[in-house]
Every structure is written in structure tokens, then in C-alpha cells.
Enzyme design. Structure first.
Site, PDB file in Angstrom:
ATOM      1  CB  CYS A  37      -2.841  34.418  12.661  1.00 49.26           C
ATOM      2  SG  CYS A  37      -3.369  35.398  11.461  1.00 49.26           S
ATOM      3  CD  GLU A  66      -2.487  -1.280   3.023  1.00 47.21           C
ATOM      4  OE1 GLU A  66      -1.973  -0.545   3.652  1.00 47.21           O
ATOM      5  OE2 GLU A  66      -3.486  -2.298   2.974  1.00 47.21           O
TER       6      GLU A  66
HETATM    7  N1  LLP Z   1      -1.434   1.671   4.640  1.00 46.36           N
HETATM    8  C1  LLP Z   1      -1.872   2.247   5.736  1.00 46.36           C
HETATM    9  C2  LLP Z   1      -2.473   1.345   6.619  1.00 46.36           C
HETATM   10  C3  LLP Z   1      -1.373   3.604   6.242  1.00 46.36           C
HETATM   11  O1  LLP Z   1      -2.019   3.877   7.495  1.00 46.36           O
HETATM   12  C4  LLP Z   1      -0.563   4.249   5.643  1.00 46.36           C
HETATM   13  C5  LLP Z   1      -0.192   5.791   5.733  1.00 46.36           C
HETATM   14  C6  LLP Z   1      -0.178   3.959   4.178  1.00 46.36           C
HETATM   15  C7  LLP Z   1      -0.494   2.596   3.817  1.00 46.36           C
HETATM   16  C8  LLP Z   1       0.655   4.814   3.203  1.00 46.36           C
HETATM   17  O2  LLP Z   1       2.057   5.189   3.680  1.00 46.36           O
HETATM   18  P1  LLP Z   1       3.201   5.613   2.831  1.00 46.36           P
HETATM   19  O3  LLP Z   1       3.575   4.590   2.020  1.00 46.36           O
HETATM   20  O4  LLP Z   1       2.804   6.822   2.110  1.00 46.36           O
HETATM   21  O5  LLP Z   1       4.159   6.069   3.759  1.00 46.36           O
HETATM   22  N2  LLP Z   1       0.534  12.488   6.891  1.00 46.36           N
HETATM   23  C9  LLP Z   1       2.069  11.840   6.986  1.00 46.36           C
HETATM   24  C10 LLP Z   1       2.096  10.399   6.814  1.00 46.36           C
HETATM   25  C11 LLP Z   1       1.020   9.598   7.505  1.00 46.36           C
HETATM   26  C12 LLP Z   1       0.743   8.068   6.771  1.00 46.36           C
HETATM   27  C13 LLP Z   1      -0.412   7.404   7.420  1.00 46.36           C
HETATM   28  N3  LLP Z   1      -0.670   6.091   6.846  1.00 46.36           N
HETATM   29  C14 LLP Z   1       2.920  12.546   6.615  1.00 46.36           C
HETATM   30  O6  LLP Z   1       2.967  13.502   5.909  1.00 46.36           O
HETATM   31  O7  LLP Z   1       4.386  12.232   6.384  1.00 46.36           O
END
Ligand code: LLP
Length: 404
Positions: free
Chosen positions: A338, A268
Site C-alpha cells: 500500500c 571493499e
Molecule cells: N565500503 C563502504 C565503506 C561502503 O559504504 C560501501 C557501500 C561499500 C564498501 C560497498 O559498495 P559497493 O561496492 O557495493 O558499491 N543500497 C545502495 C548502495 C549503498 C551502498 C552503501 N555503501 C544501493 O542499493 O544501490
């Protein structure tokens, strides 16, 4: 995305022209980069032959999802909104997995109705709720159960998800109990073990540890999982210092695992696919001279790009037009909101900047626009996609009417 002489280009288009034409703040994505990322991800895991479900939370733009679908990916969704959007982008239900700790009855019902590949449950209560709703519909529903492997992802604590103090998944004991329960159910069909230990992971060790935990628990459970969903989390090189996760090594680790357990792997990834495809172009509104630093006040703010304010995340900032100058003042790039946390980066020895100059904040394709908001009643930014010299508006800036 690179400089040609002193000007920054996205594919064949000069970025400053885009800034003037579409106004700022402006999200720009490169199709070519997206295509390259997906192909190189597929290449790295060729021998694993996984189902790759793009994590829609990282970027939910309709047209980008459509391109991602055309390049062969499925979707990982976490809400009915993301599910509807993935389906609207043409992603087939049998390539969609649904994660999240708090799926409501409405969301579960919709997922059952659409016959998606897997609902990955994160608690006993959720398994019972899926079973209850499946029974009403007289259906046997395919589920996964998310294990909390109590593995430290060695990333920012705010984006760590695989330790026992995190709300995600179930413990080993609860997991084994749920297997026994599911086997007896007429309405749930347990097919998958899922995990996701965190995001922006740059080291192979946590994944190696996670796979060891999986081996142990599968061995204990004596259950044949049709799928193992390893989640996402693969980190990217925000600092441009050539430090990123070794995907080939991860692939090798998984192949070792697959020698012992025959199963189909699901990934994912979000950031690894989309993170470095996008920049946020912004114009300098004012420069405020301080005693020992200059505040570079941009027209982009934390509502457009939340990561620095939320996680203290660093995104490189570059000028759209390079000059051979160097300022001896420290520059602090801030937004107009702000809040004192509405700042992007503090930078020494940047080239000399003046009001109305354009800069780009780099690597904002993932969790940029998707985390944006209307805070301070600011409109959401325009997004454009560049393919060679073709420019497509893929989201139009909200106008005052939308907001008021
Ligand atoms: N699968 C699940 C169950 C997840 O919770 C997440 C991300 C992903 C896949 C995808 O993760 P990636 O490959 O993009 O690292 N907003 C934060 C990141 C939060 C990720 C939450 N879950 C940031 O800007 O770094």
C-alpha cells in the site's frame, strides 16, 4: 543465466520449474556467475595484488558468504551483526575491516576482542573511544581513518558518500590532526587511510580524482600507511548496454599511485561481486487494465526489493518464457504494498503477459535481499543457489508463525 530457446535458465536449471517448486517471490543466485565475477575482479587487479574484502551489506547470506570466503575474499562489515556473520562464515579476523560512522562501544569492544585487521574510524570521537576501550583491554589496536576526499562520485545522490556534505569520513584538516594524535597514542596503531566515495560508479574519472586527493594528503602527512583502503563502489551494467567501469583502467591508475607510495591496497566491493549473480522471480497475481497503461501486479514488492522505491533504481524485467507477441499497452510492474512507490518498472512494448505468468527482476544480487523487510507484515523471500544442476536452499521463506 540465459534463454535456451524460449525458456530462461539459471545454469542448467529451468527458472520456471524453480518458481513452481519453491514458490515466489524467489531469489535465485548463480554460483558460476559469482565465481566468474570474483576471478575476473582478481584478474583485473592482479598487478595491484589487493586484499579484497567483500562488502557484507550488499548481501549477508550466510551460505553465500561461505562460498565467497572459499573463493579467497575477506569481509568489510558495518555492524556487530555483520561481523559475527562474517566470522561464522569462516572469514579470518585478519581479513576483516570494520567501517561505519556510528560504531557503538559494544561493537568496538567486540572487534577489538576478535582482533580484526582494521577498525576504520570515521571521526575524532570514534578514535578517542577506540583508544579508551583499547586502554581498558591493555591492547594496541590497529585502526584506519576514513578520509572524506570531497570528490563527486557522479552517481545517484542517495548513494554518494565522498562529498563534504556527506556524513562519512573526516576532512583533510581533521585527518592530519588525527595522524599527529595517533602517533602519540600507546593504544592505537594507525595503519590505514580509507576512503569510499560512493556506489554504482561507472566512470573512472571520480576514482582518478580521489587518488589525486590521496596523493596530496599522504605527501602532506609524511606518514607511511601500511594499507590504503580504497573502498568499493564499482558499478555494474544494470541497463545491459555494456556500460560498466573499466577495472583495468582503474588498476592502471592505482599502479601509477603505487609507484609513488608503497602500500598494500584494500578493496571493499559489494555490487561488483554479487550484483549480477541474482534474479528475483515473481508471479503475476493480477493484471489491472487502466486507460493508457496496464498495471502488472506482481507478488514481489518493495519489501522484497527496495531499490526502485528508494532510489528510483531501474532493474530490467524479463519473462521466464518468451513468446513472439508484443503488447501495445504500457505495462507498469508494481507490487501489492500500500504505497505508490511500490513499483518496479514502466515498460513499453513488452511481450503480452497474462495472470499467473512468471517474470524475473534482474541484477538483484546486491542490496536486494539485504535491504528487504517485513513491511506490510510480508515474509522474507526464499533464496536458492544454483550450481550447475544442483539446487540449494540458502534461506527459507519466513512463515506466518515467524511473523505473527
Ligand atoms: N565500503 C563502504 C565503506 C561502503 O559504504 C560501501 C557501500 C561499500 C564498501 C560497498 O559498495 P559497493 O561496492 O557495493 O558499491 N543500497 C545502495 C548502495 C549503498 C551502498 C552503501 N555503501 C544501493 O542499493 O544501490
Amino acid at each position: 543465466m540465459r534463454y535456451k530457446k524460449e525458456n530462461f535458465f539459471i545454469e542448467k536449471v529451468k527458472a520456471s520449474i524453480l518458481a513452481k517448486k519453491y514458490s515466489t517471490p524467489l531469489y535465485c543466485y548463480s554460483y558460476r556467475k559469482l565465481n566468474e565475477n570474483i576471478n575476473s575482479f582478481k584478474r583485473s587487479f592482479k598487478s595491484v595484488n589487493p586484499l579484497i574484502c567483500f562488502s557484507v551489506k550488499s548481501n549477508a547470506n550466510k551460505l553465500l558468504l561461505n562460498e565467497i570466503r572459499k573463493l579467497g575474499l575477506g569481509a568489510d562489515v558495518v555492524s556487530i551483526g555483520e561481523l559475527v556473520r562474517a566470522l561464522k562464515a569462516g572469514i579470518k579476523p585478519n581479513k576483516i575491516v570494520f567501517s561505519g560512522v556510528g560504531k557503538t562501544s559494544k561493537e568496538i569492544n567486540y572487534a577489538i576482542q576478535k582482533k580484526i585487521l582494521l577498525i576504520n574510524a570515521e571521526s575524532k570521537s570514534e578514535v578517542l573511544e577506540i583508544e579508551r576501550l583499547a586502554k581498558i583491554k591493555k591492547r594496541k589496536v590497529n585502526i584506519g581513518i576514513r578520509l572524506n576526499p570531497n570528490t563527486d562520485a557522479k552517481t545517484l545522490s542517495q548513494i554518494s558518500t565522498g562529498k563534504k556534505e556527506n556524513k562519512f569520513g573526516v576532512s583533510e584538516k581533521a585527518f592530519l590532526d588525527l595522524i599527529i594524535y595517533s602517533k602519540k597514542s600507546n593504544f592505537i596503531n594507525l595503519k590505514c587511510l580509507s576512503v569510499h566515495i560512493g556506489s554504482q560508479i561507472l566512470n573512472n574519472k571520480p576514482y582518478e580524482k580521489m587518488l589525486k586527493v590521496l596523493e596530496k594528503i599522504i605527501h602532506k602527512s609524511k606518514f607511511n600507511f601500511e594499507y590504503i583502503d580504497l573502498g568499493g563502489g564499482m558499478g555494474i551494467d544494470y541497463d545491459n548496454n555494456k556500460k560498466y567501469l573499466n577495472l583495468q583502467k582503474y588498476s592502471h591508475q592505482i599502479n601509477e599511485f603505487l609507484k609513488k607510495y608503497k602500500t598494500k591496497i584494500i578493496f571493499e566491493p559489494g555490487r561488483a561481486i554479487i550484483g549480477n549473480t541474482g534474479i528475483l522471480i515473481s508471479q503475476i497475481i493480477y493484471i489491472k487494465e487502466g486507460d493508457n497503461k496496464n498495471f502488472i501486479i506482481l507478488d514481489a514488492a518493495m519489501n522484497d526489493l527496495m531499490r526502485p522505491a528508494l532510489y528510483n533504481a531501474k532493474h530490467r524485467i524479463i519473462p521466464l518464457k518468451k513468446t513472439n507477441t508484443k503488447s501495445n499497452k504500457i505495462y507498469e510492474f508494481v507490487g501489492p504494498i500500500c504505497e505508490s512507490t511500490d513499483k518496479f518498472l514502466t515498460q513499453k512494448k513488452f511481450q503480452k503477459l497474462k495472470e499467473k505468468d512468471f517474470v524475473a527482476i534482474c541484477d538483484v544480487g546486491a542490496y536486494g535481499m539485504s535491504l528487504s523487510s517485513n513491511y506490510n507484515l510480508r515474509p522474507k523471500a526464499t533464496e536458492i543457489l544454483i550450481k550447475n544442476s544442483k539446487i540449494q536452499i540458502i534461506y527459507k521463506r519466513q512463515n506466518l508463525k515467524d511473523l505473527i
